[in-house]
Design a protein around this motif. Sequence first.
Motif, PDB file in Angstrom:
ATOM      1  N   VAL A 207       0.850  -1.200   0.000  1.00  0.00           N
ATOM      2  CA  VAL A 207       0.000   0.000   0.000  1.00  0.00           C
ATOM      3  C   VAL A 207       0.888   1.253   0.000  1.00  0.00           C
ATOM      4  O   VAL A 207       0.636   2.201  -0.757  1.00  0.00           O
ATOM      5  CB  VAL A 207      -0.972  -0.014   1.210  1.00  0.00           C
ATOM      6  CG1 VAL A 207      -1.667   1.337   1.377  1.00  0.00           C
ATOM      7  CG2 VAL A 207      -2.009  -1.128   1.047  1.00  0.00           C
ATOM      8  N   LYS A 208       1.941   1.236   0.814  1.00  0.00           N
ATOM      9  CA  LYS A 208       2.852   2.406   0.866  1.00  0.00           C
ATOM     10  C   LYS A 208       3.506   2.623  -0.494  1.00  0.00           C
ATOM     11  O   LYS A 208       3.612   3.742  -0.977  1.00  0.00           O
ATOM     12  CB  LYS A 208       3.920   2.199   1.933  1.00  0.00           C
ATOM     13  CG  LYS A 208       3.327   2.379   3.307  1.00  0.00           C
ATOM     14  CD  LYS A 208       4.382   2.550   4.370  1.00  0.00           C
ATOM     15  CE  LYS A 208       3.687   2.568   5.734  1.00  0.00           C
ATOM     16  NZ  LYS A 208       4.247   1.596   6.668  1.00  0.00           N
ATOM     17  N   GLU A 209       3.929   1.520  -1.128  1.00  0.00           N
ATOM     18  CA  GLU A 209       4.541   1.640  -2.462  1.00  0.00           C
ATOM     19  C   GLU A 209       3.500   2.125  -3.473  1.00  0.00           C
ATOM     20  O   GLU A 209       3.815   2.862  -4.410  1.00  0.00           O
ATOM     21  CB  GLU A 209       5.082   0.280  -2.916  1.00  0.00           C
ATOM     22  CG  GLU A 209       6.374  -0.099  -2.226  1.00  0.00           C
ATOM     23  CD  GLU A 209       6.894  -1.437  -2.734  1.00  0.00           C
ATOM     24  OE1 GLU A 209       6.834  -1.690  -3.948  1.00  0.00           O
ATOM     25  OE2 GLU A 209       7.339  -2.231  -1.894  1.00  0.00           O
ATOM     26  N   GLY A 210       2.253   1.687  -3.270  1.00  0.00           N
ATOM     27  CA  GLY A 210       1.154   2.096  -4.160  1.00  0.00           C
ATOM     28  C   GLY A 210       0.963   3.601  -4.130  1.00  0.00           C
ATOM     29  O   GLY A 210       0.709   4.229  -5.163  1.00  0.00           O
ATOM     30  N   GLY A 224       2.271  -3.602 -11.209  1.00  0.00           N
ATOM     31  CA  GLY A 224       3.114  -4.632 -10.576  1.00  0.00           C
ATOM     32  C   GLY A 224       2.740  -4.824  -9.108  1.00  0.00           C
ATOM     33  O   GLY A 224       2.700  -5.946  -8.591  1.00  0.00           O
ATOM     34  N   ILE A 225       2.416  -3.718  -8.438  1.00  0.00           N
ATOM     35  CA  ILE A 225       2.038  -3.775  -7.015  1.00  0.00           C
ATOM     36  C   ILE A 225       0.684  -4.494  -6.870  1.00  0.00           C
ATOM     37  O   ILE A 225       0.480  -5.294  -5.952  1.00  0.00           O
ATOM     38  CB  ILE A 225       1.994  -2.341  -6.421  1.00  0.00           C
ATOM     39  CG1 ILE A 225       3.396  -1.730  -6.437  1.00  0.00           C
ATOM     40  CG2 ILE A 225       1.429  -2.348  -5.008  1.00  0.00           C
ATOM     41  CD1 ILE A 225       3.446  -0.237  -6.176  1.00  0.00           C
ATOM     42  N   MET A 226      -0.232  -4.210  -7.807  1.00  0.00           N
ATOM     43  CA  MET A 226      -1.539  -4.903  -7.766  1.00  0.00           C
ATOM     44  C   MET A 226      -1.334  -6.406  -7.928  1.00  0.00           C
ATOM     45  O   MET A 226      -1.960  -7.215  -7.230  1.00  0.00           O
ATOM     46  CB  MET A 226      -2.444  -4.371  -8.886  1.00  0.00           C
ATOM     47  CG  MET A 226      -2.978  -2.979  -8.628  1.00  0.00           C
ATOM     48  SD  MET A 226      -3.763  -2.277 -10.099  1.00  0.00           S
ATOM     49  CE  MET A 226      -5.196  -3.328 -10.289  1.00  0.00           C
ATOM     50  N   ASP A 227      -0.475  -6.795  -8.866  1.00  0.00           N
ATOM     51  CA  ASP A 227      -0.205  -8.232  -9.089  1.00  0.00           C
ATOM     52  C   ASP A 227       0.338  -8.872  -7.815  1.00  0.00           C
ATOM     53  O   ASP A 227      -0.046  -9.984  -7.440  1.00  0.00           O
ATOM     54  CB  ASP A 227       0.811  -8.423 -10.228  1.00  0.00           C
ATOM     55  CG  ASP A 227       0.226  -8.058 -11.585  1.00  0.00           C
ATOM     56  OD1 ASP A 227      -1.017  -7.941 -11.682  1.00  0.00           O
ATOM     57  OD2 ASP A 227       1.008  -7.877 -12.538  1.00  0.00           O
TER      58      ASP A 227
END
Length: 305
Positions: A207-210, A224-227
């Motif tokens: 979430v933080k990276e999102g 990529g984060i969703m995957d």
Amino acid sequence: MKKTNSIRVFAPGKLMLLGEHAVVYGYPCISFAIDRGVTVELSEGLRADKVTSSVSDDRFIRVAKDVFFQKNAVRRVPMHITIKSEISGYGLGSSSAVAVATITALLQFYAISFSKQKVFDLSYEAVKKIQPKASGYDVATTIYGGVILFDGKTKQVKKINIKDFPFLVGFSTVKADTSTLVEQVSEQKERESQRIDAIFSSIGHLVKEGIQAFNNRDWKRLGGIMDENQRMLSMLGVSTNRLDEMIFVAKHHGALGAKLSGAGGGDCIIVLCWKNSKQIMYETLKKAGIPMVPLNFSSKGVRQL
Ligand code: PMV
């Protein structure tokens, strides 16, 4: 207190972009509002209360009214409430939208001044009477609109400054049972606390990276984060063969990222794509057998019509 005659309030539906399940245990999540939702019309009736609703589950209207009258010392009059939903049966947040729209309409009806925080407190209390473990993210999303970062611990909301982003939604044709899935994860957490805590913690990092990806408008990174979040949800056991298959098809056709949205077990997937390929992707996924749900992002939250 002065009463107003007839009130119409629209509350948007929502999708969970990153962080479901972990948010129930105090981690943050990212969710956003859509341009379809629920309209509540409220007016003074003659004798008894009357509810006309296109939403099969009318418990959320009842608890919203109960909480409102418990917390506000106003004279109760017979009321006609009409609910029209454009989002029922997809896991797009109709229950919380009904609660939020009903509370907002009642506050307007009785001309009580209110803030977003007040609507959240009353609506969240109502929703928790039916789903005691609910994180409240859906209530916050329909109130604030746009993309929000929701803190599962403090229930604070941070709006992400964004006007739109390129996503599509596919429906699994199965209605998920949120309470059962939340319970399932909770039982698993009791059995294997270390493993599940590690998954939640990783989701929290995603979430933080999102948020960074959003701030940089870096859709490839966000995909990529969703995957990665979807892999975590599979590890929690809340994805299904149908959801996995839809996600596989979306990725196969060039999606930047794809994941389930919400509790899992069914409902919808979110597919992230490049802005200029959105229309083609919609048609391609439809042809590939994914029931696509035509909806868009909305930067606006609950409002009087
Ligand atoms: O299925 P939905 O849209 O109600 O989302 C559930 C999300 C959970 O994190 C699993 C529960 C919650 O209340 O946050």
